[in-house]
Scaffold this motif. Sequence first.
Motif, PDB file in Angstrom:
ATOM      1  N   LEU A   1      18.659  17.168  24.321  1.00 12.10           N
ATOM      2  CA  LEU A   1      18.022  16.307  24.223  1.00 12.10           C
ATOM      3  C   LEU A   1      17.642  14.874  25.346  1.00 12.10           C
ATOM      4  O   LEU A   1      18.294  15.118  26.118  1.00 12.10           O
ATOM      5  CB  LEU A   1      19.273  15.421  23.182  1.00 12.10           C
ATOM      6  N   ASP A   2      16.606  14.319  24.818  1.00  9.97           N
ATOM      7  CA  ASP A   2      16.409  13.161  24.974  1.00  9.97           C
ATOM      8  C   ASP A   2      16.805  11.422  24.967  1.00  9.97           C
ATOM      9  O   ASP A   2      16.850  11.672  22.973  1.00  9.97           O
ATOM     10  CB  ASP A   2      14.514  12.952  25.439  1.00  9.97           C
ATOM     11  N   PHE A   3      17.122  10.403  25.528  1.00  5.14           N
ATOM     12  CA  PHE A   3      17.692   9.519  24.977  1.00  5.14           C
ATOM     13  C   PHE A   3      16.620   8.697  25.046  1.00  5.14           C
ATOM     14  O   PHE A   3      16.152   8.666  26.048  1.00  5.14           O
ATOM     15  CB  PHE A   3      18.911   9.023  25.297  1.00  5.14           C
ATOM     16  N   CYS A   4      15.907   8.078  24.172  1.00  6.04           N
ATOM     17  CA  CYS A   4      14.789   7.462  24.173  1.00  6.04           C
ATOM     18  C   CYS A   4      14.574   5.707  23.296  1.00  6.04           C
ATOM     19  O   CYS A   4      15.553   5.149  22.239  1.00  6.04           O
ATOM     20  CB  CYS A   4      14.044   8.107  23.312  1.00  6.04           C
ATOM     21  N   PHE A   5      14.153   5.043  23.927  1.00  4.83           N
ATOM     22  CA  PHE A   5      13.995   3.970  23.548  1.00  4.83           C
ATOM     23  C   PHE A   5      12.239   3.417  22.991  1.00  4.83           C
ATOM     24  O   PHE A   5      11.672   3.613  23.457  1.00  4.83           O
ATOM     25  CB  PHE A   5      14.621   2.506  24.073  1.00  4.83           C
ATOM     26  N   MET A   6      12.015   2.636  21.926  1.00  3.20           N
ATOM     27  CA  MET A   6      10.709   2.420  21.597  1.00  3.20           C
ATOM     28  C   MET A   6      10.967   0.511  21.677  1.00  3.20           C
ATOM     29  O   MET A   6      10.992   0.016  20.715  1.00  3.20           O
ATOM     30  CB  MET A   6      10.412   2.333  20.049  1.00  3.20           C
ATOM     31  N   PRO A   7      10.446   0.162  23.026  1.00  2.00           N
ATOM     32  CA  PRO A   7      10.284  -1.380  23.111  1.00  2.00           C
ATOM     33  C   PRO A   7       9.422  -1.953  21.866  1.00  2.00           C
ATOM     34  O   PRO A   7       8.549  -0.870  21.549  1.00  2.00           O
ATOM     35  CB  PRO A   7       9.906  -1.369  23.827  1.00  2.00           C
ATOM     36  N   MET A   8       9.580  -3.169  20.925  1.00  3.90           N
ATOM     37  CA  MET A   8       8.250  -3.830  20.261  1.00  3.90           C
ATOM     38  C   MET A   8       7.330  -4.431  21.467  1.00  3.90           C
ATOM     39  O   MET A   8       6.068  -4.708  21.375  1.00  3.90           O
ATOM     40  CB  MET A   8       8.844  -4.776  19.309  1.00  3.90           C
ATOM     41  N   ASN A   9       7.766  -4.556  23.014  1.00  2.00           N
ATOM     42  CA  ASN A   9       6.523  -4.886  24.139  1.00  2.00           C
ATOM     43  C   ASN A   9       6.433  -3.690  24.657  1.00  2.00           C
ATOM     44  O   ASN A   9       6.841  -3.720  24.924  1.00  2.00           O
ATOM     45  CB  ASN A   9       7.341  -5.826  24.809  1.00  2.00           C
ATOM     46  N   ASP A  10       5.131  -3.112  24.247  1.00  2.00           N
ATOM     47  CA  ASP A  10       4.730  -1.892  24.827  1.00  2.00           C
ATOM     48  C   ASP A  10       5.017  -1.305  26.145  1.00  2.00           C
ATOM     49  O   ASP A  10       5.002  -0.691  27.054  1.00  2.00           O
ATOM     50  CB  ASP A  10       3.475  -1.441  24.275  1.00  2.00           C
ATOM     51  N   GLU A  11       4.557  -2.955  26.792  1.00  2.00           N
ATOM     52  CA  GLU A  11       4.581  -3.014  28.673  1.00  2.00           C
ATOM     53  C   GLU A  11       5.963  -3.411  28.925  1.00  2.00           C
ATOM     54  O   GLU A  11       6.503  -2.919  30.429  1.00  2.00           O
ATOM     55  CB  GLU A  11       4.225  -4.397  28.677  1.00  2.00           C
ATOM     56  N   LEU A  12       7.224  -2.843  28.039  1.00  2.00           N
ATOM     57  CA  LEU A  12       8.576  -2.848  29.157  1.00  2.00           C
ATOM     58  C   LEU A  12       8.803  -1.762  29.796  1.00  2.00           C
ATOM     59  O   LEU A  12       8.463  -0.754  29.234  1.00  2.00           O
ATOM     60  CB  LEU A  12       9.326  -3.088  28.120  1.00  2.00           C
ATOM     61  N   ASN A  13       8.587  -1.788  30.762  1.00  2.00           N
ATOM     62  CA  ASN A  13       8.816  -0.594  31.388  1.00  2.00           C
ATOM     63  C   ASN A  13      10.505  -0.211  32.284  1.00  2.00           C
ATOM     64  O   ASN A  13      10.623   1.267  32.959  1.00  2.00           O
ATOM     65  CB  ASN A  13       7.886  -0.163  32.999  1.00  2.00           C
ATOM     66  N   SER A  14      11.447  -0.982  31.600  1.00  2.00           N
ATOM     67  CA  SER A  14      12.837  -0.575  31.884  1.00  2.00           C
ATOM     68  C   SER A  14      13.653  -0.677  31.219  1.00  2.00           C
ATOM     69  O   SER A  14      12.767  -1.949  30.274  1.00  2.00           O
ATOM     70  CB  SER A  14      13.454  -1.088  33.578  1.00  2.00           C
ATOM     71  N   ILE A  15      15.768  -1.272  30.983  1.00  2.00           N
ATOM     72  CA  ILE A  15      15.818  -1.121  30.007  1.00  2.00           C
ATOM     73  C   ILE A  15      17.004  -1.290  30.934  1.00  2.00           C
ATOM     74  O   ILE A  15      17.693  -1.005  32.082  1.00  2.00           O
ATOM     75  CB  ILE A  15      15.930  -0.359  29.010  1.00  2.00           C
ATOM     76  N   SER A  16      18.600  -2.583  30.633  1.00  2.00           N
ATOM     77  CA  SER A  16      19.360  -2.514  31.203  1.00  2.00           C
ATOM     78  C   SER A  16      20.111  -1.438  30.859  1.00  2.00           C
ATOM     79  O   SER A  16      20.874  -0.848  29.535  1.00  2.00           O
ATOM     80  CB  SER A  16      19.611  -3.951  30.423  1.00  2.00           C
ATOM     81  N   ALA A  17      21.436  -0.704  32.079  1.00  2.00           N
ATOM     82  CA  ALA A  17      22.022  -0.447  31.917  1.00  2.00           C
ATOM     83  C   ALA A  17      22.625  -0.160  31.207  1.00  2.00           C
ATOM     84  O   ALA A  17      23.913   0.421  30.619  1.00  2.00           O
ATOM     85  CB  ALA A  17      22.128   1.013  33.636  1.00  2.00           C
ATOM     86  N   SER A  18      23.550  -1.387  31.547  1.00  2.00           N
ATOM     87  CA  SER A  18      24.824  -2.068  30.872  1.00  2.00           C
ATOM     88  C   SER A  18      24.653  -2.456  29.227  1.00  2.00           C
ATOM     89  O   SER A  18      25.535  -2.006  28.278  1.00  2.00           O
ATOM     90  CB  SER A  18      24.993  -3.303  31.027  1.00  2.00           C
ATOM     91  N   LEU A  19      23.085  -2.243  28.734  1.00  2.00           N
ATOM     92  CA  LEU A  19      22.716  -1.732  27.509  1.00  2.00           C
ATOM     93  C   LEU A  19      23.103  -1.025  27.037  1.00  2.00           C
ATOM     94  O   LEU A  19      23.706  -0.214  25.544  1.00  2.00           O
ATOM     95  CB  LEU A  19      21.785  -2.696  26.679  1.00  2.00           C
ATOM     96  N   VAL A  20      22.374   0.459  26.859  1.00  2.00           N
ATOM     97  CA  VAL A  20      22.785   1.758  27.322  1.00  2.00           C
ATOM     98  C   VAL A  20      23.997   2.354  27.239  1.00  2.00           C
ATOM     99  O   VAL A  20      24.418   3.040  25.875  1.00  2.00           O
ATOM    100  CB  VAL A  20      21.991   2.488  28.246  1.00  2.00           C
ATOM    101  N   ALA A  21      25.069   1.959  27.822  1.00  2.00           N
ATOM    102  CA  ALA A  21      25.888   2.612  27.776  1.00  2.00           C
ATOM    103  C   ALA A  21      26.898   1.061  27.375  1.00  2.00           C
ATOM    104  O   ALA A  21      27.572   2.073  26.485  1.00  2.00           O
ATOM    105  CB  ALA A  21      26.535   1.605  30.052  1.00  2.00           C
ATOM    106  N   GLU A  22      26.885   0.526  27.044  1.00  2.00           N
ATOM    107  CA  GLU A  22      27.859  -0.939  26.151  1.00  2.00           C
ATOM    108  C   GLU A  22      27.067  -0.289  24.540  1.00  2.00           C
ATOM    109  O   GLU A  22      28.303   0.608  23.815  1.00  2.00           O
ATOM    110  CB  GLU A  22      27.545  -1.782  25.492  1.00  2.00           C
ATOM    111  N   PHE A  23      25.585   0.498  23.890  1.00  2.00           N
ATOM    112  CA  PHE A  23      25.302   0.703  23.479  1.00  2.00           C
ATOM    113  C   PHE A  23      26.209   2.385  22.556  1.00  2.00           C
ATOM    114  O   PHE A  23      26.991   2.441  21.683  1.00  2.00           O
ATOM    115  CB  PHE A  23      24.059   1.041  23.533  1.00  2.00           C
ATOM    116  N   LEU A  24      26.264   3.024  23.778  1.00  2.00           N
ATOM    117  CA  LEU A  24      26.079   4.632  24.219  1.00  2.00           C
ATOM    118  C   LEU A  24      27.941   4.797  23.146  1.00  2.00           C
ATOM    119  O   LEU A  24      28.280   5.057  22.624  1.00  2.00           O
ATOM    120  CB  LEU A  24      25.752   5.927  24.324  1.00  2.00           C
TER     121      LEU A  24
END
Length: 222
Positions: A167-190
Amino acid sequence: MEYKRITTIEDPNFKKLHDLMGEIFPPEEVLEYDLWKEPLEDPGIRVFVAVNGEEVVGATEYRYYPDWNIAMTDFTIISMPGLSLGRFLAQNRLKDLQKLAGDNGKELFGMFAEIYDPYRVGHEFGGVKVMDPYVRREVLSHLGYKRIDLDYVHPSWENNGEAVKGLDFCFMPMNDELNSISASLVAEFLTTYYSILSNKPQEWLDMVAHLKTKETVSLLPL
């Protein structure tokens, strides 16, 4: 067609939904019937079914996290073609999430999802053509999901300590121009998302530890 929320395992529609999950998803992806009692009663977990007449023909489970202002799509089921089920579920889900974010005084930041990569691993999804992983991947790409640059595994929902791959872990930003996301957010979320499972595979623990060493992770084309 109606968009109905399920909040108890006593709801007759839940039996229909659980049967549908068993037909479509592999065993390691389906939580046992009785273990659904607490999640369904949790106000933060939103399980909706598409009801056509007396029949449950589709479903989606998702949740909104007000502290992070993000959502997670747990699963979407489309059991038959010709009913515009994909759009029906996606539109109703988004409206509900936008209301939840609005009640939180914000505009929704985005939504996580796990997506099968059929180019690495095959799965027939019960032989239901509209759930074909190649089709689903392209649909989610059209919706705006992007692949998080991460060698992703997740703990089996059978809680046996096995790492589920492919599987891939994916993110749908409401702002389509976003090209990165906080790594700590991903870690805390998971970490929060999988807290219900006590038996985590070492591969998953290593993946989360690696995320915690980074500032951001890239969002790549799906």
